[in-house]
Design a protein around this motif. Sequence first.
Motif, PDB file in Angstrom:
ATOM      1  N   ASN A 141      10.574 -44.267 -58.135  1.00 48.96           N
ATOM      2  CA  ASN A 141      10.401 -45.840 -58.310  1.00 48.96           C
ATOM      3  C   ASN A 141      11.653 -46.518 -58.795  1.00 48.96           C
ATOM      4  OD1 ASN A 141       7.692 -45.595 -58.601  1.00 48.96           O
ATOM      5  ND2 ASN A 141       7.750 -44.562 -60.655  1.00 48.96           N
ATOM      6  N   ASP A 145      16.598 -39.682 -61.897  1.00 49.97           N
ATOM      7  CA  ASP A 145      16.121 -39.263 -63.050  1.00 49.97           C
ATOM      8  C   ASP A 145      17.272 -38.957 -63.935  1.00 49.97           C
ATOM      9  OD1 ASP A 145      15.235 -37.701 -65.308  1.00 49.97           O
ATOM     10  OD2 ASP A 145      13.547 -36.695 -64.136  1.00 49.97           O
ATOM     11  N   TYR A 166      13.370 -42.027 -74.083  1.00 49.78           N
ATOM     12  CA  TYR A 166      12.078 -42.490 -74.897  1.00 49.78           C
ATOM     13  C   TYR A 166      12.357 -43.581 -75.948  1.00 49.78           C
ATOM     14  CZ  TYR A 166      10.789 -37.951 -73.435  1.00 49.78           C
ATOM     15  OH  TYR A 166      10.387 -36.711 -72.649  1.00 49.78           O
ATOM     16  N   ASP A 168      11.850 -47.199 -76.948  1.00 46.66           N
ATOM     17  CA  ASP A 168      10.918 -48.350 -76.632  1.00 46.66           C
ATOM     18  C   ASP A 168      11.138 -49.186 -75.604  1.00 46.66           C
ATOM     19  OD1 ASP A 168       9.302 -46.951 -78.218  1.00 46.66           O
ATOM     20  OD2 ASP A 168       9.615 -48.279 -79.921  1.00 46.66           O
ATOM     21  N   ASN A 169      12.401 -49.775 -75.476  1.00 48.31           N
ATOM     22  CA  ASN A 169      12.736 -50.758 -74.490  1.00 48.31           C
ATOM     23  C   ASN A 169      13.032 -50.105 -73.065  1.00 48.31           C
ATOM     24  OD1 ASN A 169      12.909 -52.835 -76.495  1.00 48.31           O
ATOM     25  ND2 ASN A 169      14.821 -52.261 -77.166  1.00 48.31           N
ATOM     26  N   PHE A 170      13.073 -49.061 -72.791  1.00 44.10           N
ATOM     27  CA  PHE A 170      13.392 -48.310 -71.569  1.00 44.10           C
ATOM     28  C   PHE A 170      12.698 -48.660 -70.702  1.00 44.10           C
ATOM     29  CE2 PHE A 170      13.494 -44.549 -68.695  1.00 44.10           C
ATOM     30  CZ  PHE A 170      14.814 -44.667 -68.410  1.00 44.10           C
ATOM     31  N   LYS A 171      11.289 -48.687 -70.898  1.00 39.50           N
ATOM     32  CA  LYS A 171      10.198 -48.872 -69.872  1.00 39.50           C
ATOM     33  C   LYS A 171      10.339 -50.481 -69.395  1.00 39.50           C
ATOM     34  CE  LYS A 171       5.311 -48.491 -68.976  1.00 39.50           C
ATOM     35  NZ  LYS A 171       3.804 -48.052 -69.497  1.00 39.50           N
ATOM     36  N   GLN A 172      10.509 -51.317 -70.331  1.00 40.82           N
ATOM     37  CA  GLN A 172      10.632 -52.501 -69.933  1.00 40.82           C
ATOM     38  C   GLN A 172      11.936 -52.942 -69.127  1.00 40.82           C
ATOM     39  OE1 GLN A 172      10.998 -55.351 -73.483  1.00 40.82           O
ATOM     40  NE2 GLN A 172      11.212 -57.065 -72.074  1.00 40.82           N
ATOM     41  N   HIS A 173      12.915 -52.171 -69.497  1.00 39.48           N
ATOM     42  CA  HIS A 173      14.109 -52.196 -68.800  1.00 39.48           C
ATOM     43  C   HIS A 173      14.014 -51.886 -67.449  1.00 39.48           C
ATOM     44  CE1 HIS A 173      18.539 -51.574 -68.129  1.00 39.48           C
ATOM     45  NE2 HIS A 173      18.154 -50.236 -67.328  1.00 39.48           N
ATOM     46  N   CYS A 174      13.472 -50.631 -67.286  1.00 38.44           N
ATOM     47  CA  CYS A 174      13.057 -50.266 -65.917  1.00 38.44           C
ATOM     48  C   CYS A 174      12.040 -51.014 -65.155  1.00 38.44           C
ATOM     49  CB  CYS A 174      12.507 -48.840 -66.026  1.00 38.44           C
ATOM     50  SG  CYS A 174      13.625 -47.734 -66.467  1.00 38.44           S
ATOM     51  N   THR A 175      11.194 -51.695 -65.729  1.00 38.11           N
ATOM     52  CA  THR A 175      10.187 -52.694 -64.961  1.00 38.11           C
ATOM     53  C   THR A 175      10.981 -53.698 -64.243  1.00 38.11           C
ATOM     54  OG1 THR A 175       8.475 -51.607 -66.637  1.00 38.11           O
ATOM     55  CG2 THR A 175       8.150 -53.741 -65.278  1.00 38.11           C
TER      56      THR A 175
END
Length: 440
Positions: A141, A145, A166, A168-175
């Motif tokens: 994606n 990794d 892990y 919480d902001n990591f997913k938003q950053h990656c998105t």
Amino acid sequence: MLFEFTPAIKAGIEVGKYTEILSNGISIGIVRDTVSGSFVAHADGILVDSYPISPLVVPVQFLMTGVYMVQNHITSSEISQQNGFVRAALQSLQTNLEVLQATIALIELSRTPSIALEAVKLHQALKLKKKAEEMQLEVRNGFIDLQQIFKNQKSEIRQIVKEVVYNDNFKQHCTILLQAYKVFIEAINRLQTALTIQNTSHRYAEFDSAREMLFKVLEDYINSQSLEATSAPGQLRRFECAWAIEQAIIVTYQIQNEVLAVSDQLCHLRNKIKEQICTVINNCESYDELSFLFPEISRICKHDLAILEIWQAQVDWVHSLSEMEMKLLARKNWNTLELASFLDTHQSTTVPLVPPEELIYEDLAKNSHFYSILDQLIFLFKPVLRQEYEVYINQQAHATGHNRLVQRNLQQASDMTIANLYYYFRVRDESNTEETLALV
């Protein structure tokens, strides 16, 4: 920066049989016969401070890209060869972007910046780039990794990587970056496909569409909100991603044989890189950030910007050729796929444990202070600042009886000497001013 040629060509240059071609005052890596004017050979390597050139952001293939803007004078099979050269450069840009954007999260989200910066500084970025080129890293994606690439690092680095992943902001950053990355990949794929289209108008329409997509991607990497929210190292990595995208944009003009547009865009990109790096330097706030920035910025200055300068010089040279010279150059028909491989293998095959830029920084850190080192970085991009410092030092030296610090000697001094002397006299001058005001 020094082009290398085969022993026979080098011997010919030394006795005047062959001449290196200059454009914009620099060598473009091609020699011609001094008498007949025929094109003889291209360079088979390039050294920077005695090390093989190894850029961070700019593909090494661009060292000879500008020479091949002669598509109106070559056969379709030769154009196909050149397209292979372009494909290699585009793949390299994609790899560079994947490596650079993978480290942004670690820089921006880590709660221990000093360890995070140590983990992704120049030597680590070069190692990751090498592994990515050798297909040793898996991209999912749009991201390498992080836990995989740092699994063999010391425990404190593995710990902060785990914390970031892990977060919480990591997913938003990656998105956010993933959306931009997907558009970038789609644009690159369209370019690759367009190279196979036989109909010229259809092919150029695809190039135009891909270029438009790339322009839209830029904003996602360097929007003002993201830049304001991150540190100087984070800004640099985001800028580096943007520079990779802008190079892809320039390639679209290159394969359309738009000589003036390529030259103009290269000039614009070179100036933008210098301006944005100066912005990063001015935003540097700590020694941890400086130890990350100094080696990386030094590498970009001496390797990446050097390639862009040569690329532009080659394009400008091709534009200056007569119709007959264009045909002679096209007739030379250097194998571009072979050359691409040659340039790639003539880079350093192994990444030094400690890049020379990091050794230089370690030495400077012992002999200069924070602001002096920052100014020495700025000197690389704004020589006029050094000249202003020389004038100030000369004035202060004259007033205080330091007779050896004349303009001629200052011009020959190192950047470190000039920056250190400037702050020595500035502190002295400010102290004298304060004492004078206290007496009033």
